[in-house]
Scaffold this active site. Structure first.
Site, short mmCIF file in Angstrom:
data_model
loop_
_atom_site.label_atom_id
_atom_site.label_comp_id
_atom_site.label_asym_id
_atom_site.label_seq_id
_atom_site.Cartn_x
_atom_site.Cartn_y
_atom_site.Cartn_z
N ASN A 118 4.54 6.45 4.61
CA ASN A 118 4.51 6.90 6.01
C ASN A 118 4.82 5.83 7.05
OD1 ASN A 118 3.74 9.54 5.28
ND2 ASN A 118 1.58 8.96 5.23
N PRO A 149 0.83 -1.22 0.00
CA PRO A 149 0.00 0.00 0.00
C PRO A 149 0.86 1.26 0.00
CG PRO A 149 -0.83 -1.59 1.59
CD PRO A 149 0.49 -2.12 1.11
N VAL A 150 0.39 2.28 -0.72
CA VAL A 150 1.15 3.53 -0.84
C VAL A 150 1.36 4.16 0.53
CG1 VAL A 150 1.12 5.85 -1.80
CG2 VAL A 150 0.34 3.93 -3.18
N CYS A 151 0.35 4.10 1.40
CA CYS A 151 0.48 4.72 2.72
C CYS A 151 1.57 4.04 3.54
CB CYS A 151 -0.85 4.70 3.46
SG CYS A 151 -1.52 3.06 3.76
N THR A 152 1.73 2.73 3.34
CA THR A 152 2.79 2.01 4.04
C THR A 152 4.15 2.45 3.53
OG1 THR A 152 1.40 0.06 4.42
CG2 THR A 152 3.77 -0.27 4.54
#
Length: 223
Positions: A42, A36-39
């Site tokens: 951030n 996931p992009v958020c992983t």
């Protein structure tokens, strides 16, 4: 057939009998799950996450964006009204994508190759202008990537903050980042530790490499 691949001793063994059994190419490994992009951005918690983040970043800065700039440098340099180009991007890509591309093109082409009235890579004055612009860009990237973005994340989610369920936000696979910044060795405001000396060296290495790659990208475009 012993296939170690990237797993070393965790590789696999397959028995292949010519004209009797399946060959090595008869099967394919299942696709690796997407991260996931958020992983990636951030909350990385495995080394594979940081590697993928760096690969995506490198491809964006030094492959995709130079190609994008190369595709549009001609029309931008000859355009009498940039609003026409902006409107064309808006109609073609939609608002969000057009805004992102406009910001990238502004950053990538807003300073050069038009800074000194020449885009000749053999012109020393032009090369010096590109070098200065590339160095400023690399310094800003280092600050944004390693300090500003991390500091903003900590400001948004302090170390002792709780999530919506009342549990510590920084728990499980979420690990709080440590903002990193370059501190001059003769700084009077901060004590420079041995660890900070190493951080300074790593940031300087990043800035040096990013500057060189940025220069190569845009000198190639103009050439």
């Amino acid at each position: 057939l012993v296939d170690a691949g990237t797993l070393g001793p965790k590789g696999n063994v397959q028995v292949v009998v010519p004209n009797y059994s399946e060959s090595y190419g008869s099967s394919a490994d299942p696709p690796e799950p997407d991260i996931p992009v958020c992983t990636l951005k951030n909350f990385p918690y495995e080394i594979s996450h940081t590697i993928q983040w760096a690969r995506d970043l490198f491809d964006g800065y030094f492959n995709r964006r130079p190609r994008q700039a190369n595709d549009h440098v001609g029309e931008i340099s000859q355009a009498e009204d940039l609003s026409n180009i902006a409107q064309a991007l808006l109609e073609k890509l939609g608002e969000d994508a057009a805004t992102d591309m406009a910001e990238e093109l502004g950053e990538d082409l807003g300073v050069f190759p038009f800074v000194v009235g020449s885009d000749d890579p053999s012109d020393p004055e032009y090369v010096l202008a590109v070098k200065k612009a590339s160095l400023s860009w690399a310094i800003e990237r280092a600050y944004n990537l390693f300090f500003k973005s991390m500091d903003e994340l900590i400001q948004k989610h302090p170390i002792d903050s709780l999530d919506d369920d009342g549990q510590p936000f920084w728990s499980g696979t979420r690990r709080p980042p440590t903002p990193l910044r370059f501190i001059p060795l003769d700084s009077e405001d901060d004590e420079v530790s041995a660890q900070q000396v190493i951080i300074n060296e790593r940031i300087a290495e990043f800035v040096s490499a990013a500057t060189r790659l940025r220069m190569e990208s845009f000198l190639s475009i103009s050439g």
